[in-house]
Motif scaffolding. Structure first.
Motif, PDB file in Angstrom:
ATOM      1  N   PHE A 181      23.169  31.159  44.615  1.00  0.00           N
ATOM      2  CA  PHE A 181      22.403  32.406  44.521  1.00  0.00           C
ATOM      3  C   PHE A 181      22.041  32.992  45.890  1.00  0.00           C
ATOM      4  CE2 PHE A 181      21.712  30.934  40.139  1.00  0.00           C
ATOM      5  CZ  PHE A 181      22.027  32.108  39.481  1.00  0.00           C
ATOM      6  N   SER A 182      21.829  32.124  46.883  1.00  0.00           N
ATOM      7  CA  SER A 182      21.374  32.651  48.177  1.00  0.00           C
ATOM      8  C   SER A 182      22.529  32.974  49.123  1.00  0.00           C
ATOM      9  CB  SER A 182      20.413  31.660  48.844  1.00  0.00           C
ATOM     10  OG  SER A 182      21.046  30.418  49.042  1.00  0.00           O
ATOM     11  N   VAL A 183      23.699  32.408  48.868  1.00  0.00           N
ATOM     12  CA  VAL A 183      24.818  32.630  49.792  1.00  0.00           C
ATOM     13  C   VAL A 183      26.027  33.250  49.102  1.00  0.00           C
ATOM     14  CG1 VAL A 183      26.461  31.510  51.335  1.00  0.00           C
ATOM     15  CG2 VAL A 183      24.086  30.743  51.299  1.00  0.00           C
ATOM     16  N   VAL A 184      26.501  32.613  48.018  1.00  0.00           N
ATOM     17  CA  VAL A 184      27.753  33.068  47.414  1.00  0.00           C
ATOM     18  C   VAL A 184      27.596  34.447  46.768  1.00  0.00           C
ATOM     19  CG1 VAL A 184      29.475  32.575  45.664  1.00  0.00           C
ATOM     20  CG2 VAL A 184      28.589  30.731  47.074  1.00  0.00           C
ATOM     21  N   LEU A 185      26.536  34.613  45.957  1.00  0.00           N
ATOM     22  CA  LEU A 185      26.365  35.904  45.279  1.00  0.00           C
ATOM     23  C   LEU A 185      26.269  37.074  46.257  1.00  0.00           C
ATOM     24  CD1 LEU A 185      24.190  35.661  42.052  1.00  0.00           C
ATOM     25  CD2 LEU A 185      26.651  35.892  42.334  1.00  0.00           C
ATOM     26  N   PRO A 186      25.420  36.987  47.290  1.00  0.00           N
ATOM     27  CA  PRO A 186      25.368  38.128  48.234  1.00  0.00           C
ATOM     28  C   PRO A 186      26.702  38.367  48.936  1.00  0.00           C
ATOM     29  CG  PRO A 186      23.539  36.611  48.626  1.00  0.00           C
ATOM     30  CD  PRO A 186      24.401  35.975  47.606  1.00  0.00           C
ATOM     31  N   LEU A 187      27.406  37.298  49.285  1.00  0.00           N
ATOM     32  CA  LEU A 187      28.680  37.470  49.985  1.00  0.00           C
ATOM     33  C   LEU A 187      29.745  38.055  49.065  1.00  0.00           C
ATOM     34  CD1 LEU A 187      28.926  34.229  52.176  1.00  0.00           C
ATOM     35  CD2 LEU A 187      28.501  36.556  52.946  1.00  0.00           C
ATOM     36  N   ALA A 188      29.629  37.784  47.758  1.00  0.00           N
ATOM     37  CA  ALA A 188      30.631  38.255  46.800  1.00  0.00           C
ATOM     38  C   ALA A 188      30.272  39.627  46.242  1.00  0.00           C
ATOM     39  CB  ALA A 188      30.779  37.240  45.663  1.00  0.00           C
ATOM     40  N   ARG A 189      29.257  40.271  46.799  1.00  0.00           N
ATOM     41  CA  ARG A 189      28.771  41.531  46.232  1.00  0.00           C
ATOM     42  C   ARG A 189      29.858  42.584  46.033  1.00  0.00           C
ATOM     43  NH1 ARG A 189      23.955  45.397  48.225  1.00  0.00           N
ATOM     44  NH2 ARG A 189      25.770  46.627  48.784  1.00  0.00           N
ATOM     45  N   PRO A 190      30.737  42.808  47.017  1.00  0.00           N
ATOM     46  CA  PRO A 190      31.782  43.816  46.785  1.00  0.00           C
ATOM     47  C   PRO A 190      32.645  43.472  45.572  1.00  0.00           C
ATOM     48  CG  PRO A 190      31.729  43.156  49.089  1.00  0.00           C
ATOM     49  CD  PRO A 190      30.812  42.236  48.359  1.00  0.00           C
ATOM     50  N   GLY A 191      32.945  42.196  45.393  1.00  0.00           N
ATOM     51  CA  GLY A 191      33.739  41.770  44.238  1.00  0.00           C
ATOM     52  C   GLY A 191      33.021  42.062  42.928  1.00  0.00           C
ATOM     53  N   PHE A 192      31.701  41.797  42.905  1.00  0.00           N
ATOM     54  CA  PHE A 192      30.934  42.060  41.694  1.00  0.00           C
ATOM     55  C   PHE A 192      30.847  43.561  41.399  1.00  0.00           C
ATOM     56  CE2 PHE A 192      29.583  37.696  42.066  1.00  0.00           C
ATOM     57  CZ  PHE A 192      29.457  37.314  40.747  1.00  0.00           C
ATOM     58  N   LEU A 193      30.745  44.333  42.466  1.00  0.00           N
ATOM     59  CA  LEU A 193      30.685  45.789  42.317  1.00  0.00           C
ATOM     60  C   LEU A 193      31.983  46.301  41.696  1.00  0.00           C
ATOM     61  CD1 LEU A 193      28.471  47.771  43.174  1.00  0.00           C
ATOM     62  CD2 LEU A 193      29.857  48.298  45.191  1.00  0.00           C
ATOM     63  N   THR A 194      33.104  45.870  42.255  1.00  0.00           N
ATOM     64  CA  THR A 194      34.399  46.262  41.710  1.00  0.00           C
ATOM     65  C   THR A 194      34.524  45.823  40.262  1.00  0.00           C
ATOM     66  OG1 THR A 194      35.316  45.933  43.912  1.00  0.00           O
ATOM     67  CG2 THR A 194      36.882  46.135  42.107  1.00  0.00           C
ATOM     68  N   ALA A 195      34.138  44.585  39.980  1.00  0.00           N
ATOM     69  CA  ALA A 195      34.254  44.048  38.627  1.00  0.00           C
ATOM     70  C   ALA A 195      33.427  44.866  37.643  1.00  0.00           C
ATOM     71  CB  ALA A 195      33.805  42.589  38.620  1.00  0.00           C
ATOM     72  N   THR A 196      32.206  45.211  38.038  1.00  0.00           N
ATOM     73  CA  THR A 196      31.320  45.970  37.145  1.00  0.00           C
ATOM     74  C   THR A 196      31.913  47.339  36.837  1.00  0.00           C
ATOM     75  OG1 THR A 196      29.471  44.860  38.206  1.00  0.00           O
ATOM     76  CG2 THR A 196      28.967  46.798  36.865  1.00  0.00           C
ATOM     77  N   VAL A 197      32.349  48.023  37.889  1.00  0.00           N
ATOM     78  CA  VAL A 197      32.854  49.380  37.700  1.00  0.00           C
ATOM     79  C   VAL A 197      34.145  49.380  36.890  1.00  0.00           C
ATOM     80  CG1 VAL A 197      33.785  51.375  38.906  1.00  0.00           C
ATOM     81  CG2 VAL A 197      31.738  50.242  39.766  1.00  0.00           C
ATOM     82  N   LEU A 198      35.059  48.480  37.252  1.00  0.00           N
ATOM     83  CA  LEU A 198      36.330  48.440  36.527  1.00  0.00           C
ATOM     84  C   LEU A 198      36.129  48.023  35.077  1.00  0.00           C
ATOM     85  CD1 LEU A 198      38.901  46.968  39.080  1.00  0.00           C
ATOM     86  CD2 LEU A 198      38.571  49.338  38.373  1.00  0.00           C
ATOM     87  N   GLY A 199      35.272  47.025  34.860  1.00  0.00           N
ATOM     88  CA  GLY A 199      35.024  46.549  33.501  1.00  0.00           C
ATOM     89  C   GLY A 199      34.424  47.656  32.647  1.00  0.00           C
ATOM     90  N   PHE A 200      33.455  48.371  33.208  1.00  0.00           N
ATOM     91  CA  PHE A 200      32.785  49.445  32.482  1.00  0.00           C
ATOM     92  C   PHE A 200      33.771  50.580  32.178  1.00  0.00           C
ATOM     93  CE2 PHE A 200      30.150  53.206  32.033  1.00  0.00           C
ATOM     94  CZ  PHE A 200      29.091  52.745  31.269  1.00  0.00           C
ATOM     95  N   ALA A 201      34.451  51.054  33.221  1.00  0.00           N
ATOM     96  CA  ALA A 201      35.343  52.201  33.063  1.00  0.00           C
ATOM     97  C   ALA A 201      36.501  51.878  32.125  1.00  0.00           C
ATOM     98  CB  ALA A 201      35.878  52.636  34.427  1.00  0.00           C
TER      99      ALA A 201
END
Lengths: 361, 227
Positions: free
Chosen positions: B140-160
């Motif tokens: 939660f303190s290292v991996v999630l913040p570092l993977a933020r761009p990946g999560f952003l892409t995943a959220t947008v692509l999944g939603f759209a």
């Protein structure tokens, strides 16, 4: 809690290209260097001590705390071993500022008595002006300074450093080495320092563990290992001895400083150190000549009475190595085989060591 | 001219948004552990799971929809299961649509997150461990913040991608107002009925929506990279 922090390990690991089989007990204070050619398993051994390498077996004990034990399958995960690790390349968290990187270890410190305070670590490593920056805006040297400060703030009982200066340029390296020299006196914990730079080791290490192909070739006080003729270090181009000396007096009229060590005194061009301060000296084997009597008509000013301990052939057929006992200290001299025959040098002979050059560290 | 969007159009839009939100949140929750496993496992059948996750990318939606329909039907394994636990039949329900969309949009969420985890590599986790962080803390303190761009892409692509699905919905959802009639189906209905103006408004809206989503994604990622 016991304050004895001697690290003992006896470890084995089989990798496709390397098999580690190494055991040693390290002194509870000061810097122990893990030294050896690349591929000797230095980093792998360090990672095993930290619990970062899976699949190894054996025992690790720090003081009276067992980290790993083959017989009981007890194996503490890395985050529960009271250590800190400085990696070879910059390993700062890029999503955090320098300040937050430093706080990361401090917040999770395994020992509650914070003996190393935030302000101390920042001051020692000289990173105070960088606190609000992000890691990508730091130079290689600055990054490693922050990484070292962060490691200290985790309040470790053992500090592991894996070639921390290999990604730092020459100027930065020298400055960080100056800082690292001060650490042992401030910390009182054992430090294991992996390096393949003889210069770094001559400056930092009190103790040396020599690794070759995953095995411990020799371990002992730095100068003993550096000067043993049966070990490869004495045969390298940079072979030499390391002496612990003390400034005795300055002679401003001559621009010279007088230093004392366990085997006598040396005159050096003026040192910028106060009288009584400790100085580490390096005397290269090629800078030591041998005479049977004290020369009265030589330009070399440092003459030391010595006993020949050992003679050994050098890989270069023209040369040979002479191990000299000078009082309590040991020096190494590289002379020609020609001189050895001409002077009929043999172990046990009393000779004069003429020291042509001394490097101050 | 009457209202730009009929009440049925607005219902379809709400239903579509509800579906997309539900599916995206569920996929982020389920897809993250799966992505972690795909990024870190050394199991031999990891390759097979990777292929399975990617399958909806190349499979025609009608094929996927057909198999889902069979599986959810009264004699299918999923249908028997839902009947057994008293949930009733899934085809032609919102729940059925959610399950279909989960599978259909899975790669669009799992793959960016998996790639972000792989790009981060093992080193930040090792560093965190040597600084005393337990694995869950490090995540939660290292991996999630570092993977933020990946999560952003995943959220947008999944939603759209869920917003835009048609084939699977048609196969397993049919065309029930407020239950399974999403925007894509509504457009199809308008065209069938030769209501081109209505179709234009909805189709144009979907086009604009998709463009804005992708533009926002790129802008956010650029800003992240520049920081």
């Amino acid at each position: 809690m016991s304050h004895d922090s001697a690290l003992h390990f006896d470890l084995a690991l089989d990798l496709p290209q390397l098999s580690i089989q190494a055991a040693a007990t390290l002194p509870p204070r000061g810097v122990t260097a893990l030294f050896g050619p690349s591929g000797a398993g230095k980093t792998t051994l360090l990672r095993m001590i930290a619990g970062l390498e899976s699949g190894g077996r054996g025992q690790i004990r720090l003081g009276d705390t067992t980290w790993q034990d083959t017989h009981t399958t007890r194996r503490l995960p890395t985050h529960r071993r009271e250590l800190a690790y400085v990696f070879q390349e910059a390993s700062l968290f890029t999503h955090l500022t320098v300040r937050d990187n430093l706080a990361f270890g401090l917040k999770r410190a395994r020992s509650t008595d914070h003996t190393i305070r935030f302000d101390d670590a920042v001051a020692w490593l000289g990173v105070g002006h960088l606190l609000d920056r992000r890691p990508e805006r730091l130079s290689g040297g600055e990054r490693q300074r922050v990484a070292i400060a962060r490691a200290l703030l985790a309040q470790p009982r053992l500090l592991l450093m894996d070639e921390p200066l290999s990604a730092v340029d020459a100027d930065g390296r020298d400055a960080i080495l100056d800082t690292l020299e001060q650490l042992p006196g401030r910390l009182g914990i054992p430090i294991i320092y992996v390096s393949h730079s003889i210069e770094e080791i001559a400056r930092l290490a009190d103790h040396l563990v020599l690794l070759s192909a995953g095995r411990v070739l020799a371990a002992g006080p730095t100068n003993e290992i550096l000067t043993r003729c049966d070990l490869p270090l004495a045969h390298g181009a940079h072979a030499g001895a390391v002496l612990q000396a003390r400034v005795v007096a300055h002679h401003p009229d001559e621009h010279l400083s007088r230093l004392a060590f366990d085997g006598g005194q040396l005159l050096l061009s003026t040192l910028d150190r106060s009288v009584d301060s400790a100085v580490r000296l390096r005397i290269a084997a090629r800078d030591v000549a041998i005479a049977l009597s004290e020369p009265a008509d030589s330009s070399v000013i440092n003459h030391l009475q010595a006993i020949i301990v050992d003679l050994a052939d050098d890989p270069n057929p023209a040369h040979c190595l002479v191990r000299l006992q000078v009082g309590e200290a040991v020096l190494l001299a590289r002379i020609t085989q020609h001189s050895r025959r001409r002077l009929a040098l043999k172990p046990g002979m009393a000779v004069w060591a003429l020291v042509k050059g001394v490097a101050v560290r | 001219m009457n209202a730009l969007l009929s009440p049925a159009d607005i219902d379809a839009i709400w239903l579509t948004l509800k579906l997309a939100f539900t599916v995206t949140i569920l996929l982020l929750l389920l897809g993250t552990p799966l992505a972690w496993w795909l990024a870190h496992s050394r199991a031999r059948w990891r390759g097979a799971i990777n292929a399975l996750v990617a399958l909806p990318l190349i499979l025609p939606p009608t094929v996927l929809g057909f198999y889902l329909l069979v599986a959810m039907g009264p004699n299918g394994p999923l249908g028997r299961l839902t009947a057994e636990v008293g949930l009733g039949a899934l085809p032609f329900t919102f729940a059925g649509l959610v399950i279909g969309s989960l599978i259909y949009s899975l790669p669009f969420v799992v793959q960016p997150i998996r790639d972000a985890f792989i790009a981060i590599g093992p080193r930040p986790l090792e560093v965190a461990a040597t600084l005393g962080a337990r694995p869950i803390d490090a995540f939660f303190s290292v991996v999630l913040p570092l993977a933020r761009p990946g999560f952003l892409t995943a959220t947008v692509l999944g939603f759209a991608h869920t917003v835009g699905e048609f084939g699977v919905v048609l196969m397993i959802g049919g065309n029930i107002p407020n239950e399974t009639r999403v925007v894509a189906i509504q457009i199809y209905d308008h065209v069938e009925a030769l209501e081109y103006t209505q179709a234009h408004w909805l189709a144009g809206g979907l086009l604009a929506f998709s463009f804005i989503v992708l533009l926002a994604l790129h802008t956010l990622n650029d800003r992240q990279a520049k920081r």
